[in-house]
Design a protein around this motif. Structure first.
Motif, PDB file in Angstrom:
ATOM      1  N   ILE A  72      25.850  48.087  20.933  1.00 17.60           N
ATOM      2  CA  ILE A  72      27.228  48.410  21.307  1.00 17.60           C
ATOM      3  C   ILE A  72      28.135  47.258  20.886  1.00 17.60           C
ATOM      4  O   ILE A  72      27.691  46.121  20.735  1.00 17.60           O
ATOM      5  CB  ILE A  72      27.396  48.692  22.817  1.00 17.60           C
ATOM      6  CG1 ILE A  72      27.116  47.433  23.650  1.00 17.60           C
ATOM      7  CG2 ILE A  72      26.534  49.846  23.257  1.00 17.60           C
ATOM      8  CD1 ILE A  72      27.507  47.573  25.117  1.00 17.60           C
ATOM      9  N   THR A  73      29.403  47.573  20.703  1.00 13.46           N
ATOM     10  CA  THR A  73      30.406  46.557  20.403  1.00 13.46           C
ATOM     11  C   THR A  73      31.281  46.402  21.636  1.00 13.46           C
ATOM     12  O   THR A  73      31.661  47.391  22.264  1.00 13.46           O
ATOM     13  CB  THR A  73      31.272  46.986  19.199  1.00 13.46           C
ATOM     14  OG1 THR A  73      30.398  47.232  18.092  1.00 13.46           O
ATOM     15  CG2 THR A  73      32.266  45.909  18.824  1.00 13.46           C
ATOM     16  N   VAL A  74      31.569  45.144  21.986  1.00 17.96           N
ATOM     17  CA  VAL A  74      32.364  44.868  23.189  1.00 17.96           C
ATOM     18  C   VAL A  74      33.464  43.861  22.879  1.00 17.96           C
ATOM     19  O   VAL A  74      33.349  43.055  21.956  1.00 17.96           O
ATOM     20  CB  VAL A  74      31.493  44.329  24.346  1.00 17.96           C
ATOM     21  CG1 VAL A  74      30.449  45.335  24.767  1.00 17.96           C
ATOM     22  CG2 VAL A  74      30.865  42.997  24.008  1.00 17.96           C
ATOM     23  N   ARG A  75      34.538  43.941  23.674  1.00 19.21           N
ATOM     24  CA  ARG A  75      35.600  42.934  23.644  1.00 19.21           C
ATOM     25  C   ARG A  75      35.586  42.249  25.000  1.00 19.21           C
ATOM     26  O   ARG A  75      35.673  42.893  26.044  1.00 19.21           O
ATOM     27  CB  ARG A  75      36.960  43.567  23.374  1.00 19.21           C
ATOM     28  CG  ARG A  75      38.073  42.524  23.273  1.00 19.21           C
ATOM     29  CD  ARG A  75      39.418  43.109  22.880  1.00 19.21           C
ATOM     30  NE  ARG A  75      39.838  44.161  23.780  1.00 19.21           N
ATOM     31  CZ  ARG A  75      40.034  45.426  23.427  1.00 19.21           C
ATOM     32  NH1 ARG A  75      39.826  45.813  22.195  1.00 19.21           N
ATOM     33  NH2 ARG A  75      40.447  46.310  24.301  1.00 19.21           N
ATOM     34  N   VAL A  76      35.474  40.940  24.997  1.00 17.18           N
ATOM     35  CA  VAL A  76      35.335  40.159  26.231  1.00 17.18           C
ATOM     36  C   VAL A  76      36.661  40.107  26.989  1.00 17.18           C
ATOM     37  O   VAL A  76      37.720  39.879  26.400  1.00 17.18           O
ATOM     38  CB  VAL A  76      34.850  38.728  25.911  1.00 17.18           C
ATOM     39  CG1 VAL A  76      34.806  37.873  27.176  1.00 17.18           C
ATOM     40  CG2 VAL A  76      33.483  38.771  25.244  1.00 17.18           C
ATOM     41  N   ILE A  77      36.549  40.340  28.292  1.00 10.39           N
ATOM     42  CA  ILE A  77      37.694  40.192  29.196  1.00 10.39           C
ATOM     43  C   ILE A  77      37.592  38.827  29.875  1.00 10.39           C
ATOM     44  O   ILE A  77      38.546  38.072  29.942  1.00 10.39           O
ATOM     45  CB  ILE A  77      37.700  41.285  30.287  1.00 10.39           C
ATOM     46  CG1 ILE A  77      37.759  42.661  29.663  1.00 10.39           C
ATOM     47  CG2 ILE A  77      38.850  41.061  31.256  1.00 10.39           C
ATOM     48  CD1 ILE A  77      37.484  43.783  30.649  1.00 10.39           C
ATOM     49  N   THR A 119      24.040  34.661  30.745  1.00 12.88           N
ATOM     50  CA  THR A 119      25.379  34.575  31.328  1.00 12.88           C
ATOM     51  C   THR A 119      25.898  35.973  31.651  1.00 12.88           C
ATOM     52  O   THR A 119      25.373  36.971  31.159  1.00 12.88           O
ATOM     53  CB  THR A 119      26.353  33.835  30.380  1.00 12.88           C
ATOM     54  OG1 THR A 119      27.530  33.494  31.086  1.00 12.88           O
ATOM     55  CG2 THR A 119      26.713  34.678  29.166  1.00 12.88           C
ATOM     56  N   TRP A 120      26.949  36.017  32.463  1.00 11.12           N
ATOM     57  CA  TRP A 120      27.628  37.268  32.808  1.00 11.12           C
ATOM     58  C   TRP A 120      28.955  37.332  32.068  1.00 11.12           C
ATOM     59  O   TRP A 120      29.678  36.344  31.983  1.00 11.12           O
ATOM     60  CB  TRP A 120      27.913  37.331  34.308  1.00 11.12           C
ATOM     61  CG  TRP A 120      26.722  37.627  35.141  1.00 11.12           C
ATOM     62  CD1 TRP A 120      25.920  36.725  35.781  1.00 11.12           C
ATOM     63  CD2 TRP A 120      26.190  38.925  35.446  1.00 11.12           C
ATOM     64  NE1 TRP A 120      24.928  37.382  36.460  1.00 11.12           N
ATOM     65  CE2 TRP A 120      25.072  38.739  36.271  1.00 11.12           C
ATOM     66  CE3 TRP A 120      26.563  40.219  35.103  1.00 11.12           C
ATOM     67  CZ2 TRP A 120      24.323  39.793  36.754  1.00 11.12           C
ATOM     68  CZ3 TRP A 120      25.810  41.274  35.584  1.00 11.12           C
ATOM     69  CH2 TRP A 120      24.701  41.052  36.401  1.00 11.12           C
ATOM     70  N   ILE A 121      29.287  38.529  31.563  1.00  9.16           N
ATOM     71  CA  ILE A 121      30.603  38.747  30.959  1.00  9.16           C
ATOM     72  C   ILE A 121      31.184  40.058  31.481  1.00  9.16           C
ATOM     73  O   ILE A 121      30.451  40.999  31.768  1.00  9.16           O
ATOM     74  CB  ILE A 121      30.565  38.778  29.409  1.00  9.16           C
ATOM     75  CG1 ILE A 121      29.652  39.894  28.883  1.00  9.16           C
ATOM     76  CG2 ILE A 121      30.183  37.435  28.841  1.00  9.16           C
ATOM     77  CD1 ILE A 121      29.710  40.116  27.379  1.00  9.16           C
ATOM     78  N   ASP A 122      32.493  40.090  31.634  1.00  7.78           N
ATOM     79  CA  ASP A 122      33.234  41.336  31.861  1.00  7.78           C
ATOM     80  C   ASP A 122      33.786  41.701  30.492  1.00  7.78           C
ATOM     81  O   ASP A 122      34.326  40.836  29.778  1.00  7.78           O
ATOM     82  CB  ASP A 122      34.405  41.139  32.829  1.00  7.78           C
ATOM     83  CG  ASP A 122      33.958  40.944  34.268  1.00  7.78           C
ATOM     84  OD1 ASP A 122      32.843  41.371  34.597  1.00  7.78           O
ATOM     85  OD2 ASP A 122      34.734  40.363  35.044  1.00  7.78           O
ATOM     86  N   CYS A 123      33.660  42.966  30.126  1.00  9.78           N
ATOM     87  CA  CYS A 123      34.089  43.352  28.783  1.00  9.78           C
ATOM     88  C   CYS A 123      34.451  44.831  28.740  1.00  9.78           C
ATOM     89  O   CYS A 123      34.180  45.572  29.678  1.00  9.78           O
ATOM     90  CB  CYS A 123      32.990  43.054  27.768  1.00  9.78           C
ATOM     91  SG  CYS A 123      31.426  43.870  28.143  1.00  9.78           S
TER      92      CYS A 123
END
Length: 128
Positions: free
Chosen positions: A24-29, A42-46
């Motif tokens: 999948i492709t994601v954009r980091v928030i 690590t944790w990311i919101d995206c």
């Protein structure tokens, strides 16, 4: 370790986590660098992105930054030039409905309520 900043776009595959058997492709928030995790994770919101680069889902993901592949963000979409937009006075006005309005119901309630009953009390009678 890959630096992760809001707005970065990444391709996530099995190298980032086993949950990405289908990449999948994601954009980091937001990158939660201060959250305690195992070493190398690590944790990311995206936002998960579709093929056009539009956000289709918000996700909170546990990933290995070393397995994240940085992508170039999609180019910004062109916007219509101001001259192509109609002037406020050129916009069509709402047309009144051509459908006739409903006749108000009589104040009767209960079994006889609704359209004209078989007794014809609500029907218009012609004069002989």
């Amino acid at each position: 370790m890959t630096s992760i900043r809001p707005g970065d776009v990444f391709l996530l595959t099995r190298a980032a986590s086993v949950q990405f058997a289908r990449p999948i492709t994601v954009r980091v928030i937001r990158h939660h660098a201060d959250w305690p995790t195992y070493h190398g994770w690590t944790w990311i919101d995206c936002y998960q992105l579709d093929a056009r680069g539009d956000a289709v889902a918000r996700r909170e993901l546990y990933v290995m930054p070393a397995g994240m592949t940085r992508q170039h963000p999609p180019p910004p979409r062109p916007t219509a030039p101001p001259s192509a937009q109609p002037a406020p006075s050129a916009r069509p006005t709402a047309q009144p409905s051509a459908r006739p309005t409903a006749r108000p119901r009589s104040g009767r309630g209960g079994a006889g309520a609704g359209p004209a009953s078989s007794t014809g009390r609500d029907a218009v009678r012609a004069e002989p």
